[in-house]
Design an enzyme around this catalytic site. Sequence first.
Site, PDB file in Angstrom:
ATOM      1  N   THR A 177       3.772  32.945   9.198  1.00 37.67           N
ATOM      2  CA  THR A 177       2.616  33.522   8.916  1.00 37.67           C
ATOM      3  C   THR A 177       1.932  32.303   8.573  1.00 37.67           C
ATOM      4  O   THR A 177       0.388  32.523   8.289  1.00 37.67           O
ATOM      5  CB  THR A 177       3.226  33.564   7.778  1.00 37.67           C
ATOM      6  OG1 THR A 177       4.324  32.141   6.836  1.00 37.67           O
ATOM      7  CG2 THR A 177       4.402  34.448   7.241  1.00 37.67           C
ATOM      8  N   GLY A 192       6.065  25.672  18.295  1.00 36.91           N
ATOM      9  CA  GLY A 192       4.945  26.413  18.904  1.00 36.91           C
ATOM     10  C   GLY A 192       3.803  27.021  18.064  1.00 36.91           C
ATOM     11  O   GLY A 192       2.304  27.383  18.569  1.00 36.91           O
ATOM     12  N   ARG A 215     -17.321  23.446  18.595  1.00 36.21           N
ATOM     13  CA  ARG A 215     -16.836  23.955  19.853  1.00 36.21           C
ATOM     14  C   ARG A 215     -16.801  22.877  20.116  1.00 36.21           C
ATOM     15  O   ARG A 215     -16.926  23.306  22.182  1.00 36.21           O
ATOM     16  CB  ARG A 215     -18.820  24.063  20.309  1.00 36.21           C
ATOM     17  CG  ARG A 215     -19.533  24.724  19.517  1.00 36.21           C
ATOM     18  CD  ARG A 215     -21.124  24.622  20.103  1.00 36.21           C
ATOM     19  NE  ARG A 215     -22.063  25.120  19.270  1.00 36.21           N
ATOM     20  CZ  ARG A 215     -23.323  25.583  19.437  1.00 36.21           C
ATOM     21  NH1 ARG A 215     -24.241  25.187  20.405  1.00 36.21           N
ATOM     22  NH2 ARG A 215     -24.042  26.401  18.827  1.00 36.21           N
ATOM     23  N   LYS A 253      -2.408  27.813  26.554  1.00 37.25           N
ATOM     24  CA  LYS A 253      -3.634  28.666  25.836  1.00 37.25           C
ATOM     25  C   LYS A 253      -2.729  28.772  24.745  1.00 37.25           C
ATOM     26  O   LYS A 253      -2.234  28.345  23.643  1.00 37.25           O
ATOM     27  CB  LYS A 253      -2.309  29.990  26.271  1.00 37.25           C
ATOM     28  CG  LYS A 253      -2.901  30.679  27.482  1.00 37.25           C
ATOM     29  CD  LYS A 253      -1.716  32.084  27.740  1.00 37.25           C
ATOM     30  CE  LYS A 253      -0.482  31.456  27.816  1.00 37.25           C
ATOM     31  NZ  LYS A 253       0.196  32.986  28.972  1.00 37.25           N
ATOM     32  N   GLU A 266      13.208  29.828  27.784  1.00 42.45           N
ATOM     33  CA  GLU A 266      12.271  29.735  28.622  1.00 42.45           C
ATOM     34  C   GLU A 266      12.746  28.788  30.113  1.00 42.45           C
ATOM     35  O   GLU A 266      11.892  28.667  30.758  1.00 42.45           O
ATOM     36  CB  GLU A 266      11.140  29.215  28.135  1.00 42.45           C
ATOM     37  CG  GLU A 266      10.555  29.534  26.695  1.00 42.45           C
ATOM     38  CD  GLU A 266       9.851  31.507  27.741  1.00 42.45           C
ATOM     39  OE1 GLU A 266       9.726  31.158  28.542  1.00 42.45           O
ATOM     40  OE2 GLU A 266       9.896  32.291  27.101  1.00 42.45           O
ATOM     41  N   LYS A 307       6.255  25.385  35.476  1.00 41.56           N
ATOM     42  CA  LYS A 307       4.960  25.913  34.711  1.00 41.56           C
ATOM     43  C   LYS A 307       3.500  24.697  35.409  1.00 41.56           C
ATOM     44  O   LYS A 307       2.653  25.681  35.482  1.00 41.56           O
ATOM     45  CB  LYS A 307       5.362  25.905  33.270  1.00 41.56           C
ATOM     46  CG  LYS A 307       3.887  26.720  32.537  1.00 41.56           C
ATOM     47  CD  LYS A 307       4.465  27.403  31.667  1.00 41.56           C
ATOM     48  CE  LYS A 307       3.384  28.173  30.599  1.00 41.56           C
ATOM     49  NZ  LYS A 307       3.897  28.229  29.638  1.00 41.56           N
ATOM     50  N   GLU A 328      -4.471  32.581  34.408  1.00 44.04           N
ATOM     51  CA  GLU A 328      -3.316  33.797  34.807  1.00 44.04           C
ATOM     52  C   GLU A 328      -3.818  35.364  34.784  1.00 44.04           C
ATOM     53  O   GLU A 328      -3.897  36.379  34.875  1.00 44.04           O
ATOM     54  CB  GLU A 328      -2.753  34.120  32.736  1.00 44.04           C
ATOM     55  CG  GLU A 328      -2.108  35.529  33.115  1.00 44.04           C
ATOM     56  CD  GLU A 328      -0.597  34.892  31.453  1.00 44.04           C
ATOM     57  OE1 GLU A 328       0.007  35.664  30.939  1.00 44.04           O
ATOM     58  OE2 GLU A 328      -1.771  34.175  30.587  1.00 44.04           O
ATOM     59  N   ARG A 366       0.375  32.986  38.270  1.00 45.26           N
ATOM     60  CA  ARG A 366       1.115  32.196  36.881  1.00 45.26           C
ATOM     61  C   ARG A 366       1.309  33.962  35.493  1.00 45.26           C
ATOM     62  O   ARG A 366       2.376  33.459  34.628  1.00 45.26           O
ATOM     63  CB  ARG A 366      -0.303  31.964  35.647  1.00 45.26           C
ATOM     64  CG  ARG A 366       0.179  31.161  34.335  1.00 45.26           C
ATOM     65  CD  ARG A 366      -0.830  30.827  33.469  1.00 45.26           C
ATOM     66  NE  ARG A 366      -0.646  30.165  32.345  1.00 45.26           N
ATOM     67  CZ  ARG A 366      -1.443  29.818  31.423  1.00 45.26           C
ATOM     68  NH1 ARG A 366      -2.293  29.734  32.082  1.00 45.26           N
ATOM     69  NH2 ARG A 366      -0.743  29.187  30.341  1.00 45.26           N
ATOM     70  N   ASN A 425       6.262  35.157  33.247  1.00 39.84           N
ATOM     71  CA  ASN A 425       6.178  35.992  31.984  1.00 39.84           C
ATOM     72  C   ASN A 425       7.545  36.480  32.236  1.00 39.84           C
ATOM     73  O   ASN A 425       7.884  38.362  31.572  1.00 39.84           O
ATOM     74  CB  ASN A 425       4.952  36.879  31.843  1.00 39.84           C
ATOM     75  CG  ASN A 425       4.169  36.453  30.885  1.00 39.84           C
ATOM     76  OD1 ASN A 425       4.430  35.791  30.074  1.00 39.84           O
ATOM     77  ND2 ASN A 425       2.620  36.608  32.242  1.00 39.84           N
ATOM     78  N   HIS A 463       9.409  38.786  29.186  1.00 40.36           N
ATOM     79  CA  HIS A 463       8.561  38.777  28.615  1.00 40.36           C
ATOM     80  C   HIS A 463       7.555  40.448  28.554  1.00 40.36           C
ATOM     81  O   HIS A 463       7.305  40.269  26.881  1.00 40.36           O
ATOM     82  CB  HIS A 463       7.118  37.788  29.014  1.00 40.36           C
ATOM     83  CG  HIS A 463       7.748  36.654  28.607  1.00 40.36           C
ATOM     84  ND1 HIS A 463       8.903  35.821  29.156  1.00 40.36           N
ATOM     85  CD2 HIS A 463       7.009  35.558  27.838  1.00 40.36           C
ATOM     86  CE1 HIS A 463       8.530  34.457  28.558  1.00 40.36           C
ATOM     87  NE2 HIS A 463       8.112  34.377  27.833  1.00 40.36           N
ATOM     88  N   HIS A 477       8.826  41.336  24.977  1.00 36.51           N
ATOM     89  CA  HIS A 477       7.606  40.614  23.597  1.00 36.51           C
ATOM     90  C   HIS A 477       7.412  41.922  23.026  1.00 36.51           C
ATOM     91  O   HIS A 477       7.651  42.094  22.005  1.00 36.51           O
ATOM     92  CB  HIS A 477       6.398  41.062  24.372  1.00 36.51           C
ATOM     93  CG  HIS A 477       6.057  39.302  24.748  1.00 36.51           C
ATOM     94  ND1 HIS A 477       4.885  38.626  25.483  1.00 36.51           N
ATOM     95  CD2 HIS A 477       6.376  38.020  24.342  1.00 36.51           C
ATOM     96  CE1 HIS A 477       4.840  37.796  25.151  1.00 36.51           C
ATOM     97  NE2 HIS A 477       5.456  37.130  24.504  1.00 36.51           N
ATOM     98  N   HIS A 495      11.514  33.904  19.817  1.00 39.70           N
ATOM     99  CA  HIS A 495      10.968  34.708  20.878  1.00 39.70           C
ATOM    100  C   HIS A 495      11.781  34.539  21.793  1.00 39.70           C
ATOM    101  O   HIS A 495      12.306  35.544  23.524  1.00 39.70           O
ATOM    102  CB  HIS A 495       9.903  33.445  21.117  1.00 39.70           C
ATOM    103  CG  HIS A 495       9.473  33.728  22.140  1.00 39.70           C
ATOM    104  ND1 HIS A 495       8.479  35.005  22.450  1.00 39.70           N
ATOM    105  CD2 HIS A 495       9.331  32.727  23.643  1.00 39.70           C
ATOM    106  CE1 HIS A 495       8.251  34.770  24.569  1.00 39.70           C
ATOM    107  NE2 HIS A 495       8.703  33.908  24.481  1.00 39.70           N
TER     108      HIS A 495
END
Length: 1617
Positions: free
Chosen positions: A80, A111, A126, A148, A190, A250, A260, A264, A268, A271, A275, A287
Amino acid sequence: MTAAVDVRKVSILGKESIHCGFHLIPYIVQTVIETLPSSTYVLVTDTNVGNLHLSAFQTEFDSRKDNARFLPYVIAPGETSKSREGKAEIEDFLLLNKCTRDTVILALGGGVIGDLVGFVAATFMRGVRFVQIPTTLLAMVDSSVGGKTAIDTPHGKNLIGAFWQPEYIFIDAAFLETLPAREFSNGMAEVIKTAAIWNEKEFAALESRAAEIFAAIQTPSVNFAGRTESTRSPAQQLLLSVIAGSIGVKAHIVTIDERETGLRNLVNFGHTIGHAIEAVLTPAMLHGECVAVGMTLEAEVARQLGVLSQVAVGRLTRCLKAYNLPVSLSDPRIASLPAARSLSVSKLLDIMKIDKKNSGPQKKIVILSRIGATYEPKATVVSDKVIAKTLSEAVKVVPGSPSKSPIRMATPGSKSISNRALLLAALGTGTCRLKNLLHSDDTQVMMNALVELQGAKFDWEDGGETLVVTGGAGTLSVPRHGKEIYLGNAGTAARFLTTVCTLVRAQSAGERTVITGNARMKQRPIGPLVDALRANGSTIDYLESQGCLPLSIAPAGLKGAHIQLAASVSSQYVSSILLCAPYASEPVTLELTGGQVISQPYIDMTIAMMKTFGIDVVREKDAQTGRLLDVYRIPKGVYRNPAAYNIESDASSATYPLAIAAITGTTCTITNIGSASLQGDARFAKEVLEPMGCKVVQTETETTVTGPPVGQLRALGLVDMEPMTDAFLTASVLAAVATRPPLPERTLQDGSRPTTTRIIGIANQRVKECNRIKAMIDELAKFGVETSELDDGLEVYGKPISDLKEGVSVHCYDDHRVAMAFSVLGSVIKDTIIEEKRCVEKTWPNWWDDLENKIGLEVEGVELPSVHGIASASRPTEGSSQASVVLIGMRGSGKTFIGELAASTLGWQFVDADAVFEQKHQIGVREFVQKNGWPAFREAETDILKELLAQHSREHVISLGGGIVETPAARDILKSYTQKGPVVHIVREIDEVISYLGEETARPAYGEPIIDVFKRRAPWFAECCSYEFVNYTGVLTSPGGLAEDDSKTAPSLLSVHDEVSRFFNHITGQRPNLAPNLAKGKRSYFLCLTYPDITPALPYIQDMVAGADAIELRVDLLRSPKDFDKLGPYIPPTSYVTEQIAALRHKTSLPLIFTVRTVSQGGQFPDHAEKEAFELFLTAVRLGVEYIDVEISWSERNIQDLISRKGHSQIIASWHDWSGKMHWDGKPVEAKYRIAHGFGDIVKLVGKANELEDNFALHNFVLRMQATSDAKPIIAINMGVEGQMSRILNSTFSPVTHPLLPSKAAPGQLSFAQIQTALHLLGQLPAKKFYLFGTPISHSMSPTLHNTAFEALGLPHKYELLETESVGEEIKAAITSPDFGGASVTIPFKRDIMPLLDALSEDAEAIGAVNTIVPLKKEDGSLLLYGENTDWRGILYSIRRSLPQSILEPEAALVIGAGGTSRAAIYALWKLGTKQIYLFNRTKASAEALVAAFPEMQIQLVDELGVWPNGGPAPTVIVSTVPASATSLDAFATDALYLPSSLFAASVGGVVIDMAYKPAETPLLALATNVGKNWRTVMGLEVLLEQGYHQFFLWTGRHCPKSVVSDRVWKVYSMSA
């Protein structure tokens, strides 16, 4: 001076920026300060990680005396925080502290922290530099690597973010020592994924070294061990190698494809589907857990496409399981979640549409080609059809001719041989390479068990095609940490390992090995084997049911010498002892007893394989005859492993492709199975298929079958399948379509029909994965195939294929052989659905793929509507169910009375098992027992039970005899039935039962005290039922017994009827008794009962609950009278709680909220009595309680278990914070909401207000939560006087008090009336105007009735008279006014008003009159004027309240008069179920018109009162609708209707209603009082009140305060009388 440290560096994007090691905090700080100079270092972490590691970072930064600032910022843990608001809070902190572009941000955490802080770094000023310091394994190997970053929105995860590479990623593996084991497994998903797509060598290490890898995190390092290579343990070296290796892959991929675009995508793997699963199950499933399931399913997609072997799928599955990860959606951790019911194929496919890898509508999945490699260097386009087939829990075979014919294929390795070879090699000495091992659930279970017992070492060669077993020479140990060995439904493993576990040697005193399994495994017999081992000196205990798993086995070695074993149930018992016998203390002589030995070929197989491994078993012969005896001598010794052992293909599995050839008229060759096979099932082709008309060619190593033309199979006649029992299912489906007569030598000579196949010798198939004989009979019946069950088999009567029913859905009982057998039938019968496709994983996991790819029959996935809603004995069926209800309980408990009432209210049929028994046997129960004895009766009674459940499985209420639970067979049937429908135990006070049975004569005497019978049966009733109904009669609170009238204490028939209706409609799901005002846009309330004993308050319950939608029973505040003097926390006895609920149920039909509040949450229940709390919760479920309040502070395991059992009850997941420190605009409360949201149907959060503004923060929090797409009803309030505003604004189940209660349940609680007054003052409850339309109406009691109710409930409304001559403009203006709240309509406008209304209820339409107008708000905000009729409800309720208990549905009733009210009276009587309605009216034409208006009802005109047509029964209900002045008791009166005393001739009594208001005692009522024995009278004013109560509820949604209103109306009435 920084301590020496050794790091392993990994390069990414050309820089060695990933540094891996142990205890790196000093190194991290030094490296950051020296290489990333800055004026400000900001470390962002969460409270969990901060408590563990923040001080160490602070100390290191403080020790460096430069000018840079170190600013820590701690946020709430959990997903959250990864939101727009969370990002803004960090940015505001940075701005507040005047951070500039040279700032370096450190992300310390999992994560969530990495994603969130990385995105802040990407956008603040920036873009500023940042460093990843992941603390979870998942973050280390996945989210921290690659740059990411993202945050979540209500629309989905990670949808707003950026690519922003960190300057460094520091992997400190020492952090993992504080990581929960589940989080470590989460990260290992993973790691496994990376190895699976890239490096088979790494994958092999993960496969074989799971225990060592877990050991590295489970053994805390001391004195910073591991910081340097010299202090690193082998386990630490292994862990770091695994992590760095995974990161290296990775990093390499990211370097090649940072953004990706192709390569890449490979990371996944798992996933795409994972997901989608995570989107449904988060946050309950992590996850990595979802990705683990995703990897398994995506590997199955690759297998389905013919790209990946089953060996690879099996290896992947085993590896994931080794790290405690789920591999299927049926995993108990997933299946028990409420959200799992949403995992439909269509929903998952829909979620997959927005996967970032997709190209437009095409879905892309990473497809493995083998372990360590992918099919393409990118994700592959896969059609929805292929994905759906993998996801579907069911399949259907498309009929046709196999396109691959002539087929040539091998079946998977034999399960029987695989399990024996695994065990032999594990017990042996040396190394053995097993080839063609079956990769299945069963062999996996066996391998896992042998690893747990530390009995062998397993490695894979040849890409997983060869299993290398390093034997332990019989050395076995008790599993570590007391871990149970879980065997699922693997019967072979269970039986073999029972004896294996006796060989275990103890390391310390008191150790035991526990083997257990799933629910079915716990029903399968193992008693004969245990008996034999016990007799030989082994100590084995049953932990649950006698004769079944789970077992607790003492590690004391196997004694040996002479062992006797009953072998008539399973040959696996024999093989179990044979295989272990060489390791006994003495040479073993095994003697088989008990008659015919089952499946001798399997025993021969075991002996042959033992010989291959170096042990010769000698079977004794009779010296005289040379006949082989069932006695075996096994020498002591150690197995010597052969260098290699080739496992035969499975002969049982081979029967299915061969049968497909037979039934479709094509050709199939099975290699590696021939006449030289060790397996009995290899005889199937010659001994079953050839006599059926197939051409069979069999060599030593191959079998070829060519079927006859379709539809030309022969019946078998008699076939003994004892040597190949598992193949009988295949033979049965072929026999179902075998229409040609059998060969002459097989023809039955007993007159059986020519298409008969009689299969014998298969009795043991009743105790396999299911009762297979029964399963085949039941499932073949769905196709219209007739069968007969035999003692040791069955008969199947063949029919033409065209005559078999299409579209059948086959239930497989979780049995692989049932599924595969019926897939054979599906190859010729259209739309045959196999419901549980995954059960084939036991022996042929890729059967459905091979059916399509190797045999050439198309297989389609089928989504069943209730795949995730299958009930169990402990989980009542959800959704409306038509499954019959079964009633059990002591004789005299009221099963018949309650059952008839239940059947009536459900509109179902009632069946009494005793009546059926007597009809079948043409003798009374008492006489049967006297003639045949109790055992014969119990057996016959059980047969009746089976017949009733088979013949009346839907829409019946079945009442059983009190002793039905006396036999284990009947108890098993009842427990099994709870999986399909409710079994309800009818409970009644034993004293009343004894009193009743003292007068009863129809049943035989017990021959022992009734109380002893009761005590013996009570635990059996509890064991067999899924619900309890308390037949409460008031004696609990009325020492003097029942009053004759409807007293305040004793329940009336009305309350019994209402409670029966509520209970049975609720548990069956026909009409769950849930609060309607929980709907969006409405307000709902519950009254909190705070009595230690509620029975003294029962007379006032109706007053107290007025306005409320439910009643909260504070179970923690209950105290048994004998414990009133005890102080402090208290656990009320379950029996006392049950009594309290039963008493309350008979005073109100409002839903109950069952609350057990602990001391720490503001209640009186002990904080640590969790077991007792959940026992009470399960009691609530069994009693049909509607809502159960469960604190989320209880353990997740217990909460999930309760959720899985709750049936139609709903869970209120609650959290109370008494500290006053919970901020509604903070992250912790949002985290609590998410937890409660995952558990509950309703969320309840309670804080404490310190100031008025806290209530506004709460209100904003609620609005924010309700704006999400998955919002649930939420109760959110602040306690204390300052929090009263929150109670006023809360819209869902606001807790309210009442002046009559002894105390408030919580500080600041308000009454319902106080909240309504406040809402009005706040402009949230505008005043409405209500009217009575009609003429003359000046003396109406309606204004008194409704205005009194409005006043009592604090409602601001007014009820006025609007008397007009016609339905004109005044009425039109009133009903269209914005403040119109509703209206009553009386004569003469009940029909005239109808054209002004937008809609009528069914009741009003049927009656043809409206007496109530209700304005309803439509979705677009406009009003709809709705016409209703409550007159009939007032009449019905008055009748039901006063009818004698013996009358459920009156035989006859009389209506006097034919006016508008008569229409309502007739309708009420019809609704009551009255069989014959008499109608009398002096003007016959009016009466005839009324009869014509109700053509579907049995109405007969009466010419003379007291004389009933055709000698019919006298009425037990009389309703007069004519003025009192028009009736007389004078037989000679000429101007009035004479009322004769014969009106009340019904001897059972009845009820008479006079609708006239005045005088108080009309002639009709006076006559009833004087001459009517057992008749009750009802005045017209009482009916007015009842219909008014219903009107009030229709207008306000609130139950009328009846007592206050009634007292006021009677007072006004008496003054005007």
